[in-house]
Write a protein that holds these residues in place. Sequence first.
Motif, short mmCIF file in Angstrom:
data_model
loop_
_atom_site.label_atom_id
_atom_site.label_comp_id
_atom_site.label_asym_id
_atom_site.label_seq_id
_atom_site.Cartn_x
_atom_site.Cartn_y
_atom_site.Cartn_z
N ARG A 64 54.47 32.45 69.50
CA ARG A 64 54.21 33.64 69.18
C ARG A 64 55.56 34.13 68.23
O ARG A 64 56.62 33.61 68.24
N THR A 65 55.25 35.06 67.46
CA THR A 65 56.26 35.38 66.37
C THR A 65 56.75 37.19 66.80
O THR A 65 55.54 37.63 66.75
N GLN A 66 58.03 37.28 66.55
CA GLN A 66 58.55 38.80 66.90
C GLN A 66 58.45 39.48 65.41
O GLN A 66 59.01 38.81 64.27
N ARG A 87 58.88 46.58 67.54
CA ARG A 87 58.72 45.38 67.40
C ARG A 87 57.64 44.89 68.42
O ARG A 87 57.25 45.61 69.50
N SER A 89 55.38 41.20 69.75
CA SER A 89 55.37 39.77 69.90
C SER A 89 53.71 39.25 69.77
O SER A 89 52.92 39.58 70.62
N ARG A 100 59.07 40.35 59.72
CA ARG A 100 59.85 39.57 60.83
C ARG A 100 60.81 40.63 61.72
O ARG A 100 61.45 41.36 60.98
N ALA A 101 61.05 40.67 62.92
CA ALA A 101 61.82 41.37 63.57
C ALA A 101 63.16 41.25 63.16
O ALA A 101 63.91 42.25 63.13
N ASP A 102 63.61 40.00 63.17
CA ASP A 102 65.01 39.73 62.56
C ASP A 102 65.39 40.55 61.07
O ASP A 102 66.58 40.79 60.89
#
Length: 234
Positions: A64-66, A87, A89, A100-102
């Motif tokens: 999974r990706t944030q 945010r 996932s 992306r969350a970053d």
Amino acid sequence: MSRTREATGVAERSLSQQPGVAGPVSPPRVSARRRRPGVIALSLALIAAGGAGVAVLLLEVGDRTQVVTVARDVQVGQVLTEQDLGRASVALDPAVKAVRADDLDQVVGKRAAVELRPGSLLAPSQVTKDSLVKPGEQLVPIGLEPKQIPATALVPGQKVLLVHVPAQGATETGKTSEAAPQSIDGRVVKASNAAPGTGVVVVDVATSASDGPRAAAWVSAGTLRLVLAAPDGS
């Protein structure tokens, strides 16, 4: 002594001859089951397949990706804040482009290039660092009746022409009816939904500061028409 032994033997023989009295019971014979190699192999294969299925499921759940999501309504041109975003996932398909969350800090402070709805993923193309109304421009709201709305959806950034169409039979001073109509270059900033009952759509169009008052006068007189520019912007 001999009489005692004879009495004992007679008693034993009489007991063995009486009906309903069982003799010594022999233990049951347990036959060893034959092991079938085919059944054992099938069992092992099923166990292995089940383990592989569980492993694949765990991998899918874990991959999974944030990403950044939209937390509340954001209008076109509005500056994004942390409260507007969230945010989540998700199992993200590689074809889906999402922030992306970053990279959340990189989109905070930018403007919404399109209208954003809560619960949707934020895509990089939906934000811009540029103001939709640039320095030296003015925003002209134009109301379009259902018959004037293009079949092609109006989207922010789309180039348009604001064309002056005089009322039927009327001409401007010093100009003939054969003269080419006046036009102003513009760019769509936002298009509203059709108003209930009337179906009127309001389109905010950015024009140069010098053309803004003239376009507004055309709108007021009801002599302005919006024309989509060619795909290459000409």
